[in-house]
Design a protein around this motif. Structure first.
Motif, mmCIF file in Angstrom:
data_model
loop_
_atom_site.group_PDB
_atom_site.id
_atom_site.type_symbol
_atom_site.label_atom_id
_atom_site.label_comp_id
_atom_site.label_asym_id
_atom_site.label_seq_id
_atom_site.Cartn_x
_atom_site.Cartn_y
_atom_site.Cartn_z
ATOM 1 N N SER A 145 0.820 -1.202 0.000
ATOM 2 C CA SER A 145 0.000 0.000 0.000
ATOM 3 C C SER A 145 0.853 1.251 0.000
ATOM 4 O O SER A 145 1.924 1.288 0.597
ATOM 5 C CB SER A 145 -0.892 0.019 1.238
ATOM 6 O OG SER A 145 -1.544 -1.216 1.384
ATOM 7 N N ARG A 146 0.333 2.281 -0.645
ATOM 8 C CA ARG A 146 0.984 3.580 -0.621
ATOM 9 C C ARG A 146 0.331 4.443 0.469
ATOM 10 O O ARG A 146 0.987 5.108 1.237
ATOM 11 C CB ARG A 146 0.834 4.244 -1.992
ATOM 12 C CG ARG A 146 1.711 5.441 -2.230
ATOM 13 C CD ARG A 146 1.379 6.079 -3.572
ATOM 14 N NE ARG A 146 -0.061 6.360 -3.697
ATOM 15 C CZ ARG A 146 -0.662 7.395 -3.113
ATOM 16 N NH1 ARG A 146 0.008 8.249 -2.391
ATOM 17 N NH2 ARG A 146 -1.978 7.570 -3.263
ATOM 18 N N ALA A 147 -0.981 4.412 0.532
ATOM 19 C CA ALA A 147 -1.692 5.183 1.546
ATOM 20 C C ALA A 147 -2.845 4.344 2.098
ATOM 21 O O ALA A 147 -3.595 3.744 1.340
ATOM 22 C CB ALA A 147 -2.233 6.474 0.949
ATOM 23 N N VAL A 148 -2.926 4.315 3.424
ATOM 24 C CA VAL A 148 -3.863 3.413 4.095
ATOM 25 C C VAL A 148 -4.763 4.207 5.040
ATOM 26 O O VAL A 148 -4.276 5.061 5.780
ATOM 27 C CB VAL A 148 -3.086 2.371 4.934
ATOM 28 C CG1 VAL A 148 -4.037 1.425 5.650
ATOM 29 C CG2 VAL A 148 -2.112 1.593 4.065
ATOM 30 N N ALA A 149 -6.055 3.923 5.007
ATOM 31 C CA ALA A 149 -6.961 4.484 6.009
ATOM 32 C C ALA A 149 -7.406 3.365 6.936
ATOM 33 O O ALA A 149 -7.889 2.338 6.473
ATOM 34 C CB ALA A 149 -8.177 5.117 5.346
ATOM 35 N N VAL A 150 -7.196 3.566 8.237
ATOM 36 C CA VAL A 150 -7.697 2.616 9.222
ATOM 37 C C VAL A 150 -8.910 3.262 9.875
ATOM 38 O O VAL A 150 -8.808 4.380 10.394
ATOM 39 C CB VAL A 150 -6.633 2.303 10.288
ATOM 40 C CG1 VAL A 150 -7.191 1.338 11.324
ATOM 41 C CG2 VAL A 150 -5.378 1.730 9.642
ATOM 42 N N VAL A 151 -10.035 2.600 9.821
ATOM 43 C CA VAL A 151 -11.262 3.181 10.361
ATOM 44 C C VAL A 151 -11.530 2.582 11.741
ATOM 45 O O VAL A 151 -11.679 1.365 11.875
ATOM 46 C CB VAL A 151 -12.463 2.914 9.426
ATOM 47 C CG1 VAL A 151 -13.722 3.565 9.990
ATOM 48 C CG2 VAL A 151 -12.172 3.429 8.024
ATOM 49 N N GLY A 152 -11.565 3.443 12.772
ATOM 50 C CA GLY A 152 -11.811 2.976 14.134
ATOM 51 C C GLY A 152 -10.830 3.618 15.096
ATOM 52 O O GLY A 152 -9.819 4.190 14.661
ATOM 53 N N GLY A 153 -11.114 3.526 16.384
ATOM 54 C CA GLY A 153 -10.273 4.217 17.360
ATOM 55 C C GLY A 153 -9.820 3.364 18.519
ATOM 56 O O GLY A 153 -9.418 3.874 19.558
ATOM 57 N N GLY A 154 -9.863 2.040 18.349
ATOM 58 C CA GLY A 154 -9.457 1.162 19.445
ATOM 59 C C GLY A 154 -8.011 0.704 19.324
ATOM 60 O O GLY A 154 -7.289 1.106 18.412
ATOM 61 N N ASN A 155 -7.611 -0.156 20.242
ATOM 62 C CA ASN A 155 -6.241 -0.680 20.220
ATOM 63 C C ASN A 155 -5.960 -1.457 18.944
ATOM 64 O O ASN A 155 -4.850 -1.425 18.413
ATOM 65 C CB ASN A 155 -6.006 -1.596 21.426
ATOM 66 C CG ASN A 155 -5.930 -0.802 22.719
ATOM 67 O OD1 ASN A 155 -5.354 0.285 22.753
ATOM 68 N ND2 ASN A 155 -6.529 -1.330 23.773
ATOM 69 N N VAL A 156 -6.983 -2.159 18.461
ATOM 70 C CA VAL A 156 -6.797 -2.943 17.239
ATOM 71 C C VAL A 156 -6.529 -2.009 16.058
ATOM 72 O O VAL A 156 -5.689 -2.292 15.201
ATOM 73 C CB VAL A 156 -8.028 -3.832 16.985
ATOM 74 C CG1 VAL A 156 -7.907 -4.563 15.667
ATOM 75 C CG2 VAL A 156 -8.198 -4.827 18.124
ATOM 76 N N ALA A 157 -7.208 -0.873 16.033
ATOM 77 C CA ALA A 157 -6.983 0.108 14.967
ATOM 78 C C ALA A 157 -5.537 0.620 15.025
ATOM 79 O O ALA A 157 -4.875 0.769 13.989
ATOM 80 C CB ALA A 157 -7.968 1.266 15.091
ATOM 81 N N MET A 158 -5.047 0.876 16.246
ATOM 82 C CA MET A 158 -3.664 1.341 16.389
ATOM 83 C C MET A 158 -2.684 0.271 15.892
ATOM 84 O O MET A 158 -1.713 0.567 15.209
ATOM 85 C CB MET A 158 -3.337 1.672 17.855
ATOM 86 C CG MET A 158 -4.180 2.774 18.479
ATOM 87 S SD MET A 158 -4.164 4.319 17.556
ATOM 88 C CE MET A 158 -5.904 4.439 17.172
ATOM 89 N N ASP A 159 -2.970 -0.987 16.255
ATOM 90 C CA ASP A 159 -2.104 -2.085 15.808
ATOM 91 C C ASP A 159 -2.076 -2.168 14.283
ATOM 92 O O ASP A 159 -1.018 -2.321 13.676
ATOM 93 C CB ASP A 159 -2.599 -3.426 16.376
ATOM 94 C CG ASP A 159 -2.271 -3.591 17.853
ATOM 95 O OD1 ASP A 159 -1.409 -2.838 18.360
ATOM 96 O OD2 ASP A 159 -2.863 -4.480 18.498
ATOM 97 N N ALA A 160 -3.250 -2.065 13.673
ATOM 98 C CA ALA A 160 -3.330 -2.178 12.210
ATOM 99 C C ALA A 160 -2.583 -1.018 11.557
ATOM 100 O O ALA A 160 -1.823 -1.207 10.605
ATOM 101 C CB ALA A 160 -4.790 -2.205 11.769
ATOM 102 N N ALA A 161 -2.772 0.202 12.089
ATOM 103 C CA ALA A 161 -2.122 1.375 11.511
ATOM 104 C C ALA A 161 -0.605 1.246 11.601
ATOM 105 O O ALA A 161 0.130 1.521 10.645
ATOM 106 C CB ALA A 161 -2.592 2.636 12.239
#
Lengths: 461, 281
Positions: A279-295
């Motif tokens: 990926s060049r640019a990624v949007a992670v939707v959500g605000g939990g710990n899992v979202a932080m991990d994915a980002a």
């Protein structure tokens, strides 16, 4: 005399601009000297509030006293009495809202760094003590544990210590559940999880991998095979999506899929076969710990821009403050008070962008958090080629749909008695995300512990 | 670990393996699938169960070499172990009360159409099978099919064997000739399933398709296998893999399944060395 420093001794970490290119652990842990120094900040309260904040009742002042004396092995023994996975909980527990939130030192200044000390003790033990704990004598009673995540492992550990013949059934090819497929290597190295699992197997527990309870084998069959009780810790289930247009485009992942590809299947290593989008640019939707991990995983895989898109503000984010802080340090860009409205196609079925709308906070809703309201006409397009939906999960249907007598609530979570964790089916206990919906590792561990005690009581009668 | 009991090449790119997996064999039903992993660094791939033998405790899989993992799998021999073998996953095919069905298989999809035909035939349902192949040299399971149905029709695109034409032509002809099918089961390339559904739609014949999307866990955790069915998002691993073909968004499924094509091509270029290395080991 206690060390009266008002602040926690900082724990060394990898430099953010270095670590956001590698998957090695972010936090490096205390040295023995640092641990002894920080342990000196504990006032050894007679009625320690911290312990009441711990879902697994670690005897906190006792172990910290041993650390202060430099007797790390004894400190480990204290923790291990009540916590089968200290190297894990020392890393991923939200101490700031549990033990440390209640520490008296926190009233004027920062609380004692209980989590960092627990982590230090567990790591020191793993690195310095080769001898295995003595295997308890078997009592000949068979108990089945479904799922080898934090709930199942804790339940297996506690029952193993009591001499039960525990068999852990795991659907995947590797034990650890969310500790292995979900939480990334840089927060919780998989070698450490494996060692904790080995510790439980050393107590005599058996591990049956590639076994999907509810499919390969049913709970009824487990009873037929002579298991006297079953603990279900099958974890989170189906990932949730928003129901907006474009969510089935290729390049849209659930956080579960993205993290499983990266963590369990090791897509970040070249010599593993599992593919992942470059990926060049990624949007992670959500605000939990899992979202932080994915980002943070997406950043490490080489994306130039990684955005966290969350419909409320930072104060409302469910992620731990430390995770948000780490993500920011690593260059994750936060688009708060924004909500996706659709995902745009490049015309060939892949993601070309994500349209969002700005939000503002209105009156508090039933969760007590201020409700986000759309700002009309404020739509804009975020240019991304990958979208990761991190919106939580609904419990896995496999077990409830194949086990008569197992009742669930409206959301599909297993119903249990709060004090025993027994389900509506006699002899079947449950805990962790299968009961609560997406929650924390330590709450799952607490549930596994409670169930183990109840199983012991029921079977001892 | 699951030991390979027999291995048989059905055509140059399609292989059959009978694998020892007693727990799975005890439970398996037509329509269900397994997930396997060949080696420690391999990916997890789903394969539909082609047959099972409860007494022998074996599961039969039939696969085409289409990517790295199927190439590696094909390099295993009788007596070798498949590292991970999990199942039976997904819901069995639900076809209650049908009297007469047409089973349509395309290419390697015939491997999965076969157990469906056999099961229905054994349970007293009148079964017509239409099996389509590109050409004569890739025809598989001809004898097996003949024993598992009432009428067997074989088509090839180039006319080198059986009737020349597409399975949809044959299906339409059979329906037009007055065959009253309660249901049609279509298993094959996505494009074939799409057109079988288009063929049956005007006649309002219930049409089941078996989907094989990208998956990781196969138990409802990752959501990679989601497909749009009747405008709703479904997970093939727990809601399927069979769906009402008239409701499935096949075009979307086609793009999603092509998500890693580019990488797959590159990996296949590199993999010759890996197979070589394995032989050296």
């Amino acid at each position: 005399m206690a060390n009266m420093s008002p602040t926690k001794l900082p724990m060394p970490e990898q430099n953010p601009s270095v670590r956001n290119h590698n998957f090695q652990e972010v936090a490096l842990g205390y040295t023995p000297e640092m641990a002894v120094e920080e342990a000196g900040r504990c006032l050894q309260c007679r009625k320690p509030l911290c312990v009441s904040g711990c879902p697994v009742n670690v005897h906190i002042p006792e172990f910290i006293a041993k650390v202060a004396e430099g007797d790390f092995q004894a400190a480990y023994a204290v923790i291990y009495q009540t916590n089968g996975l200290p190297a894990v909980s020392g890393r991923v527990c939200p101490q700031e809202s549990q033990c440390e939130a209640l520490c008296v030192r926190g009233k004027k200044g920062e609380p004692v760094a209980i989590g960092r000390l627990e982590r230090f003790v567990a790591d020191w033990y793993r690195e310095n003590v080769a001898e295995k704990p003595e295997k308890p004598a078997s009592n000949g009673v068979k108990v089945a544990v479904v799922g080898s995540g934090p709930a199942g492992l804790t339940c297996a550990s506690d029952l193993g210590k009591l001499g039960y013949e525990v068999t852990i059934f795991e659907a995947f090819h590797t034990p650890g559940g969310v500790l292995v497929y979900g939480i990334p290597q840089f927060r919780l190295p998989k070698e450490i999880v494996l060692r904790e699992v080995e510790g439980i197997l050393d107590l005599g527990a058996q591990l049956s991998l590639n076994t999907v309870v509810g499919k390969t084998i049913t709970i009824d069959e487990l009873f037929d095979m002579g298991f006297r009780a079953v603990f279900v810790g099958s974890g989170a289930g189906l990932p949730m999506f928003m129901g907006i247009p474009g969510e089935t485009l290729s390049g849209v992942y659930s956080a579960n899929e993205f993290l499983t590809r990266v963590n369990l299947m090791k897509a970040y290593l070249d010599d593993y076969d599992t593919p992942i989008q470059k990926s060049r640019a990624v949007a992670v939707v959500g605000g939990g710990n899992v979202a932080m991990d994915a980002a943070r995983c997406a950043k490490r895989l080489g994306a130039e821009h990684v955005y966290v898109v969350y419909r409320r503000g930072e104060a409302e984010m469910p992620a731990r403050a430390e995770e948000i802080h780490h993500a920011k340090e690593e260059g994750i860009e936060f688009h708060l008070l924004n909500n996706p409205t659709k995902i745009l196609s490049d015309g060939h079925g892949a993601v070309a962008g994500m349209e969002c709308i700005r939000m503002e906070l209105g009156e508090p809703d039933e969760s007590g958090r201020r409700r986000p309201v759309e700002v009309p006409g404020s739509e804009f397009v975020l240019e991304v080629d990958t979208v990761i939906m991190s919106l939580g999960t609904t419990p896995n249907p496999l077990i409830r749909s194949t086990t008569p007598g197992l009742e669930t609530n409206r959301k599909g979570c297993l119903i249990v008695q709060e004090d025993t964790m027994e389900t509506t089916r006699k002899g079947v206990y449950a805990g962790g995300d299968a009961v609560t919906g997406a929650a924390t590792v330590i709450l799952a561990m607490g549930a596994g512990k409670k169930a183990a005690a109840a199983i012991h009581q029921a079977l001892a009668d | 670990m699951a030991k390979i009991i027999t291995k048989r090449r059905l055509n140059p790119t399609v292989t059959l393996m009978e694998v020892s997996a007693p727990l799975i064999a005890k439970k398996a039903l037509p329509g269900q699938f397994i997930i396997l992993r060949v080696d420690e660094k391999g990916e997890r791939i789903p394969l539909t169960i082609a047959d099972y033998d409860r007494e022998k405790g074996t599961i039969t899989i039939i696969f085409q070499k289409v990517g790295l993992t199927t190439e590696l799998l094909d390099s295993l021999e009788e007596g070798d172990d498949i590292l991970d073998f999990v199942g039976p996953l997904g819901r069995p095919t639900e076809l209650e009360g049908v009297q007469k069905v047409a089973v349509v298989g395309g290419g390697v999809g015939c491997a999965i159409a076969y157990p469906q035909a056999k099961y229905l035939h054994e349970h007293g349902v009148a079964v017509d099978v239409i099996a389509g192949f590109r050409s004569k040299d890739i025809v598989i399971l001809e004898e097996e099919f003949q024993a598992a149905c009432d009428h067997f029709y074989l088509t090839t695109d180039d006319g080198s064997y059986g009737e020349k034409g597409l399975v949809t032509d044959k299906l339409k002809a059979l329906i037009e000739a007055g065959n009253q099918y309660d249901a049609v089961i279509a298993i094959g390339p996505i494009i074939m399933m799409k057109f079988v559904c288009k063929t049956t739609e005007p006649y309002r014949i219930k049409t089941l398709v078996s989907l094989n999307p990208i998956m990781i866990d196969g138990t409802g955790m990752c959501g990679g296998c989601r497909v749009s069915v009747g405008g709703e998002v479904k997970f093939a691993c727990v809601d399927g893999p069979d769906f009402d073909g008239h409701q499935v968004d096949f075009d979307e499924l086609m793009t999603r399944n092509g998500a890693y094509k580019e990488r797959e091509t590159q990996v296949r270029r590199d993999h010759a060395c890996r197979l070589l290395n394995q032989e050296v080991r």
